[in-house]
Design an enzyme around this catalytic site. Structure first.
Site, short mmCIF file in Angstrom:
data_model
loop_
_atom_site.label_atom_id
_atom_site.label_comp_id
_atom_site.label_asym_id
_atom_site.label_seq_id
_atom_site.Cartn_x
_atom_site.Cartn_y
_atom_site.Cartn_z
N VAL A 88 8.91 -21.89 13.27
CA VAL A 88 9.65 -21.28 12.06
C VAL A 88 8.98 -20.97 10.93
CG1 VAL A 88 11.51 -21.66 10.60
CG2 VAL A 88 11.75 -22.14 13.15
N TYR A 89 8.94 -19.84 10.20
CA TYR A 89 8.60 -19.61 8.86
C TYR A 89 9.69 -19.30 7.95
CZ TYR A 89 4.00 -18.66 10.71
OH TYR A 89 2.57 -18.87 11.31
N GLU A 90 9.40 -19.20 6.71
CA GLU A 90 10.30 -19.37 5.45
C GLU A 90 11.54 -18.57 5.78
OE1 GLU A 90 10.25 -20.69 1.99
OE2 GLU A 90 12.16 -19.64 2.09
N ASP A 118 -12.47 -32.17 14.05
CA ASP A 118 -11.81 -31.79 15.41
C ASP A 118 -11.01 -32.76 16.27
OD1 ASP A 118 -10.99 -30.70 17.58
OD2 ASP A 118 -13.06 -29.71 18.30
N GLY A 151 30.09 -20.89 -9.38
CA GLY A 151 30.96 -22.10 -9.97
C GLY A 151 32.26 -21.35 -10.29
N GLY A 152 33.04 -21.85 -11.01
CA GLY A 152 34.23 -21.29 -11.61
C GLY A 152 34.28 -20.46 -12.69
N ALA A 173 3.54 -26.88 14.91
CA ALA A 173 4.63 -26.44 15.85
C ALA A 173 5.22 -27.73 16.34
CB ALA A 173 4.08 -25.60 16.54
N GLN A 190 2.69 -23.62 4.13
CA GLN A 190 3.37 -23.92 2.77
C GLN A 190 4.28 -25.22 2.79
OE1 GLN A 190 6.52 -21.97 -0.60
NE2 GLN A 190 5.74 -20.54 1.01
N LYS A 195 -9.53 -32.56 18.70
CA LYS A 195 -9.28 -32.34 20.29
C LYS A 195 -10.43 -32.98 20.71
CE LYS A 195 -5.56 -28.99 20.46
NZ LYS A 195 -5.29 -27.62 20.67
N ASP A 214 10.48 -23.30 2.79
CA ASP A 214 9.32 -23.88 2.63
C ASP A 214 9.05 -25.16 1.74
OD1 ASP A 214 7.80 -22.66 4.98
OD2 ASP A 214 7.21 -21.21 3.85
N ARG A 255 0.87 -33.41 21.93
CA ARG A 255 -0.36 -32.73 22.67
C ARG A 255 -1.61 -33.33 22.49
NH1 ARG A 255 3.31 -28.48 22.52
NH2 ARG A 255 2.07 -27.43 20.65
N ASN A 288 3.45 -30.71 9.79
CA ASN A 288 4.14 -29.48 10.02
C ASN A 288 3.79 -28.78 10.88
OD1 ASN A 288 2.52 -28.63 8.05
ND2 ASN A 288 3.84 -27.11 7.71
N1 COA Z 1 -8.58 -30.01 14.99
C1 COA Z 1 -8.14 -29.49 16.39
N2 COA Z 1 -7.07 -28.69 16.44
C2 COA Z 1 -6.15 -28.64 15.49
C3 COA Z 1 -6.60 -29.30 14.27
C4 COA Z 1 -7.68 -30.07 14.17
N3 COA Z 1 -8.09 -30.57 12.95
N4 COA Z 1 -5.10 -29.13 13.55
C5 COA Z 1 -4.47 -28.40 14.15
N5 COA Z 1 -4.87 -28.31 15.48
C6 COA Z 1 -4.29 -27.44 16.63
C7 COA Z 1 -3.12 -28.59 17.04
O1 COA Z 1 -3.36 -29.41 18.03
C8 COA Z 1 -2.19 -27.17 17.76
O2 COA Z 1 -2.82 -27.01 18.97
P1 COA Z 1 -1.81 -26.64 20.26
O3 COA Z 1 -1.07 -25.30 20.08
O4 COA Z 1 -2.76 -26.78 21.37
O5 COA Z 1 -0.83 -28.05 20.27
C9 COA Z 1 -2.56 -25.86 16.89
O6 COA Z 1 -3.77 -26.50 16.21
C10 COA Z 1 -1.37 -25.94 15.38
O7 COA Z 1 -0.85 -25.24 15.86
P2 COA Z 1 0.61 -24.67 15.27
O8 COA Z 1 1.31 -25.55 14.43
O9 COA Z 1 1.28 -24.21 16.69
O10 COA Z 1 0.16 -23.34 14.40
P3 COA Z 1 0.75 -21.70 14.33
O11 COA Z 1 -0.27 -21.35 13.30
O12 COA Z 1 0.81 -21.38 15.77
O13 COA Z 1 2.13 -21.87 14.11
C11 COA Z 1 3.67 -22.59 12.36
C12 COA Z 1 2.56 -22.21 12.46
C13 COA Z 1 3.97 -22.78 10.74
C14 COA Z 1 4.86 -21.48 12.85
C15 COA Z 1 4.22 -23.92 13.02
O14 COA Z 1 3.27 -24.82 12.77
C16 COA Z 1 5.49 -24.38 12.92
O15 COA Z 1 6.63 -24.03 13.33
N6 COA Z 1 5.62 -25.68 11.91
C17 COA Z 1 6.88 -26.15 11.86
C18 COA Z 1 7.58 -25.53 10.71
C19 COA Z 1 6.98 -24.99 9.53
O16 COA Z 1 6.28 -26.05 8.75
N7 COA Z 1 6.93 -23.88 9.02
C20 COA Z 1 6.67 -23.56 7.79
C21 COA Z 1 5.38 -23.33 7.69
S1 COA Z 1 5.19 -22.78 6.10
#
Ligand code: COA
Length: 415
Positions: free
Chosen positions: A137-139, A73, A247-248, A98, A17, A75, A168, A104, A96
């Site tokens: 982190v989430y909302e 992709d 407020g006041g 992690a 989000q 990677k 978010d 990485r 956004n």
């Molecule tokens: N091709 C290949 N890999 C991809 C890709 C693509 N097109 N897009 C994403 N990825 C991979 C990333 O490289 C990463 O891999 P890694 O863990 O090996 O480095 C992974 O997908 C992304 O993972 P991540 O962001 O860790 O997702 P998650 O679902 O585990 O976590 C959140 C979700 C929201 C908790 C996390 O992204 C986060 O903390 N974000 C920052 C705060 C935030 O925006 N939070 C609010 C969300 S509403």
């Protein structure tokens, strides 16, 4: 008509989000937003909270309007090359993931700078530098860590999170401002820069008045506009203030006619000082206008609870809309508690484009919230969200790939 951000190209590496809210705003202002998704799956919200099987969820469609979708992709070595080509072509990369995920993938700030020194790299993270910087982190985590939960709810209950997605969508909004500011500065410097909006910081910014109150509390030991005031039950930290207005001008939520069966038959009522005499007239307590125990804001503070109970005796005889009509005549500030159903059906919100009906090829018609920010020279036209990878070929062709190269990359699993 031209759009404010015409010509700005955004590499949208966002998901869920917070990030998508930001890039959707930029797309509404005219930026070309190219959403890069994982082949086969895409943004996880496409399949979350689905109401129709195998169709992009409302969660996704309502956060990704006016964007194009390409699947890469990142990677895969050849996929990385496509992403590099995109980085060279775009003005802003928004992500956004992690913490550390972009590094990485091999796309450190230094590498991105090498590829495109004008690139602005904008990130949402849960926390800024410090003990929690590596956390996902989430909302609601942000609402709790940013001070919203400890100051929301009633004094005799637990902390409460709000329905407004201040962690978010609120942080996405902060990031969007950071991006357009960085674009503006780039006009002078020619350089890109990093933009960081941490969710904890964004929530705290929206809770600014509560940090104000923390310092007032420490200095004086009390805060007269808080419901705790006459009883003196303050601790060391800002307490939850129920529905008291920040407020006041004291305010509270009062029952209206029908409250016994309608959970939203309530009105927010503010006892604004300049209209106190009018309030007394409306509720039939004319004597309160001159009674020294009620005539001034300071005199009213110790017995606000009883005053609101008396006003409520009046509001329960009217529907929230009747009460609004009467109170508005006297400029008494108030607001109906509107349900989502009432908001969805409100004609004036449809008229301004704040609520929009959108058509989608697999979902059909659905309602969304349009652009809440109206620019007179850059009107927003809300277009449906893209299907997964809908624009991969189109964007690849714009990057200079031939149909044969595109097909080879597809076979290699890079796109
Ligand atoms: N091709 C290949 N890999 C991809 C890709 C693509 N097109 N897009 C994403 N990825 C991979 C990333 O490289 C990463 O891999 P890694 O863990 O090996 O480095 C992974 O997908 C992304 O993972 P991540 O962001 O860790 O997702 P998650 O679902 O585990 O976590 C959140 C979700 C929201 C908790 C996390 O992204 C986060 O903390 N974000 C920052 C705060 C935030 O925006 N939070 C609010 C969300 S509403």
């Amino acid at each position: 008509m031209s759009k404010a951000l015409d010509g700005v190209r955004i590499l949208d590496f966002t998901h869920v989000q917070s990030g998508p809210t930001c890039t959707q705003l930029l797309a509404w202002f005219g930026a070309d937003v190219i959403k890069v998704e994982r082949a086969g799956a895409g943004d996880i919200t496409r399949e979350q909270l689905r109401d129709i099987p195998d169709v992009d969820s409302l969660y996704f469609t309502m956060l990704n309007h006016n964007k194009r979708s390409v699947t890469i992709d990142t990677k895969n070595p050849e996929g990385k090359q496509v992403l590099e080509a995109l980085i060279q072509k775009c003005d802003v990369l928004v992500e956004n993931f992690a913490p550390g995920a972009l590094d990485r993938m091999g796309f450190t700030w230094e590498r991105i700078q090498e590829l495109n020194p004008r690139m602005i790299v904008a990130s949402v993270k849960g926390f800024g530098p410090g003990p929690y910087e590596d956390c996902k982190v989430y909302e609601n985590v942000a609402q709790c860590a940013g001070g919203a939960a400890s100051t929301t709810g009633f004094d005799d209950g637990p902390p409460v999170v709000t329905g407004a997605q201040i962690g978010d969508s609120g942080t996405g909004l902060h990031l969007a401002l950071g991006i357009v500011t960085a674009l503006y500065q780039r006009m002078q410097t020619g350089r890109g820069q990093r933009v960081l909006a941490a969710m904890q910081d964004g929530v705290l910014n929206l809770c600014r008045v509560k940090l104000r109150d923390q310092q007032r509390l420490e200095r004086t030991g009390t805060m007269k506009e808080y419901p705790q005031y006459p009883n003196g039950m303050f601790g060391e930290a800002v307490p939850r203030a129920g529905n008291a207005s920040g407020g006041g001008q004291p305010g509270w939520i009062l029952k209206c006619k029908g409250w016994e069966t309608d959970p939203n038959a309530y009105i927010y009522f503010i006892t604004q000082a300049p209209v106190w005499a009018k309030i007394c007239n409306v509720i039939g307590r004319e004597e309160w206008a001159t009674d020294p125990a009620y005539a001034t804001p300071a005199a009213r503070l110790p017995h606000l609870k009883d005053i609101f109970a008396e006003i409520e005796r009046w509001t329960t005889t009217k529907t929230k809309f009747e009460a609004m009509q009467i109170l508005n005549k006297y400029d008494i500030p108030c607001g109906p508690i509107l349900s989502m159903k009432e908001i969805a059906e409100e004609p004036s919100l449809r008229k301004t484009g704040t609520i929009v009906e959108v058509d989608h090829p697999t979902r059909g018609k659905y309602l969304t919230v349009g652009n809440p920010i109206k620019l007179s020279d850059s009107p927003t036209e809300v277009k449906r969200s893209p299907l997964l990878g809908e624009h991969t070929d189109e964007v690849m062709a714009e990057l200079g790939y031939s149909p044969e190269q595109i097909s080879a990359l597809r076979t290699a699993g890079a796109i």
